[in-house]
Every structure is written in C-alpha cells, then in structure tokens.
Design a protein around this motif. Structure first.
Motif, short mmCIF file in Angstrom:
data_model
loop_
_atom_site.label_atom_id
_atom_site.label_comp_id
_atom_site.label_asym_id
_atom_site.label_seq_id
_atom_site.Cartn_x
_atom_site.Cartn_y
_atom_site.Cartn_z
N LYS A 197 0.81 -1.22 0.00
CA LYS A 197 0.00 0.00 0.00
C LYS A 197 0.84 1.27 0.00
O LYS A 197 0.42 2.31 -0.51
CB LYS A 197 -0.93 -0.01 1.21
CG LYS A 197 -1.97 1.10 1.20
CD LYS A 197 -2.94 0.96 2.36
CE LYS A 197 -4.00 2.04 2.34
NZ LYS A 197 -4.97 1.88 3.46
N SER A 198 2.04 1.21 0.57
CA SER A 198 2.85 2.42 0.71
C SER A 198 3.64 2.78 -0.56
O SER A 198 4.26 3.84 -0.62
CB SER A 198 3.83 2.26 1.88
OG SER A 198 4.67 1.13 1.67
N SER A 235 0.18 -1.36 4.56
CA SER A 235 1.46 -0.66 4.45
C SER A 235 2.57 -1.45 5.13
O SER A 235 2.36 -2.15 6.12
CB SER A 235 1.36 0.73 5.08
OG SER A 235 0.45 1.53 4.36
N THR A 270 9.22 0.62 3.18
CA THR A 270 9.80 0.26 1.88
C THR A 270 11.16 -0.40 2.01
O THR A 270 11.54 -1.21 1.17
CB THR A 270 9.91 1.51 0.99
OG1 THR A 270 10.65 2.53 1.68
CG2 THR A 270 8.54 2.04 0.62
#
Length: 318
Positions: free
Chosen positions: A203-204, A264, A267
């Motif tokens: 999601k991020s 999320s 990353t």
C-alpha cells in the motif's frame, strides 16, 4: 495491392500490410484490428508453415542479403515492424540485440524504401529514450538516454530508419509498458500477485508509472498508417494517467470482484526482501517513477486511454 485513397492524403485507406512479429503479444491483437479496418495482412515470421489462419512469409535473418527482404515486401503497401528481442540471457547480448533489433529493422526499411507506396511503422520502445526509471515527464524533445543494450539497439534502429526512409513515409512509436491479456514480464508478475487471496504489503508504494493499453497501441499503429501528420515523426505512446502499484493491484482485484487487500509496510523491508529473493531489479522498477506524455501523438488525432486503472479493472473482468 489494393484499396482506396483517402481524400487529402497520399496513402491507402486500406491495402496490404506486412506485419513482423504477428504472433507476439502486440501482433496477436493488431492483426484482427487491421482486418477490421479493411486491411489485408501478411505475417512475416521465422516459421510460416506453423502459422495457421493467416497468409505468412518467412522473415529473413539479419545476416541474409537484401534480396530476401525485397522478396517479402514486393506486394505490400505498408510495413509494421514489431519483431524484436526484449530479453536475452545469451552471451554477447549486446551483439544479439543489435543484430535483431537494429540490423533487421534497417534491412527491412531499405527494402521498404525501394518498394512500398505507403507507410513503414516501426514499434520501438520508451527504453530508446530513457531507462526503466525516469525523473520528470518524458517527452520526445528530451535527448535520448537509453541505459541498456536493448534501448541502445532500438535507438540505433530508429536512426537507421530515419536515414533510409528519405521520403519521410515512416513513423516511429515509443510505447511504454503495455498491458493486456497474456502479457509477460513485470505486468504479469503484478497480475500473479494480485490473483493471490492473501493481503499484500504494498500500500505504501507511491511511484507512478505510465502504462499503455494494448488495444490503444494497435489503434496508434493503424492511425500512423493512415495519418500523414505522423510522417517522419517519433512519438511516445502511453495512456493519459500514470498509476501506482497499489492502484494496479486494486484495479485487478476489483475486476475479479474482490477487495484491494493491501496494507502498508516500510519500503526498506520490501527492498531487502526483494534483494534476498533475487528480485532487486524488479523492485527498482516497481519503486521508481516513469511518467511519459503522449500529447504529441494525441495532437495528430490519436486518442489515448484516459484512466489506466479503470481500463485494467475492465480487462480483469473477462
């Protein structure tokens, strides 16, 4: 050769089109669109005897003499050159890319220049212009800066075609990543991920990338055959709205009648996982921008897909 001439142009409204790469991902969609538009299609392929349901001729290899290429364009009005190698693990990949993606295109263009009355449409790649990640919005006026052997071979082919087709009856198209049924590569990987029922930690991801609907690319090719406003031009081909990986996943899952199922995750965790699983290069592509504008081709009368996510959702329903 047959067909009526469109008023105000010098090219046939319909006639015979030689299509190289007719059995490939784009070619499989282009052939029926050409037929629907009134064209007779001849496929140029390495194995014409295995090509069912379509008139076919043998595509010469890059090392063959000019006479072999003259033979396959002798009775056609137009040429659409799709055939190429996109990925190879062979030793000497640079030489292979240059032979297949540049030398073959040049020899075909030389034969077409001497013979055809219509257009030569070369389907190049956005990789002839930039790398898989690009800062800002890519436009045709940017100096070409390919970053790999594939892109450099495509750019060299573009230069050869422009120098050979001195009458200007050619168009070069630079499509971005194409999507559609049966797609391979990164889009296939995303489709496979989206088909899983598990929630995904993507999601991020906010990198935006321009995509291109396969049917829209086919329409751009046919438009280029007919439109003299594309003569001697090089055009980016892309949908209007760039999308993120979460938007792509969401669109596919909605098309399948399911919820997005995204959450999320930092990353750096995703990047580490990609490296550990040997997907570092794919991660860099997924997590980097590549936005390209097709405004120049649109200005000649071609219509781009407005919303990539909505189109992907629609295609996922079938």
């Amino acid at each position: 050769m047959s067909g009526d001439r469109r008023e105000g142009t010098g090219y046939m409204v319909a006639g015979t089109v030689l299509v190289t790469g007719a059995s490939g991902f784009v070619g499989l969609a282009l052939v029926p669109q050409l037929r629907s538009a009134g064209y007779r299609v001849v496929a140029a392929t390495r194995n014409p005897d295995k090509f069912e349901g379509l008139e076919a001729v043998r595509l010469p290899s890059p090392a063959e003499p000019a006479e072999a290429f003259a033979h396959i364009v002798a009775n056609v009005d137009h040429v659409v050159h799709l055939a190429a190698i996109a990925h190879t693990q062979l030793a000497g990949a640079a030489a292979t890319y240059h032979a297949v993606n540049c030398e073959l295109a040049a020899k075909l263009a030389e034969a077409a220049h001497r013979t055809i009355a219509g257009k030569f449409v070369f389907v190049s790649s956005i990789r002839a212009q930039c790398g898989s990640v690009h800062s800002g919005v890519a436009v045709e006026s940017d100096p070409p800066q390919p970053t790999d052997d594939y892109g450099r071979a495509k750019l060299a082919a573009e230069a050869e075609i422009a120098s050979i087709m001195t009458r200007g009856n050619y168009t070069i198209l630079r499509p971005v990543l194409v999507y559609g049924a049966g797609v391979k590569g990164n889009m296939a990987a995303l489709s496979k991920l989206a088909s899983l029922r598990a929630a995904l930690p993507l999601k991020s991801l906010d990198a935006r990338r321009s995509l291109l609907d396969r049917a829209s690319l086919c329409a751009a090719i046919i438009h280029s055959l007919r439109e003299t406003g594309t003569d001697a031009g090089t055009f980016i081909v892309a949908d209007k709205s760039p999308v993120t990986v979460p938007q792509i996943i969401t669109a596919i899952r909605r098309g399948l009648g399911r919820k997005p199922g995204l959450f999320s995750c930092p990353t750096w965790v995703l990047a580490a996982a990609a490296r550990l699983t040997g997907q570092g290069a794919r991660w860099q592509t997924m997590n980097g921008d590549l936005i390209a504008s097709s405004a120049m081709l649109q200005s000649t009368g071609w219509s781009a897909v407005e919303n990539s996510a909505r189109r992907i959702e629609d295609l996922s329903r079938h």
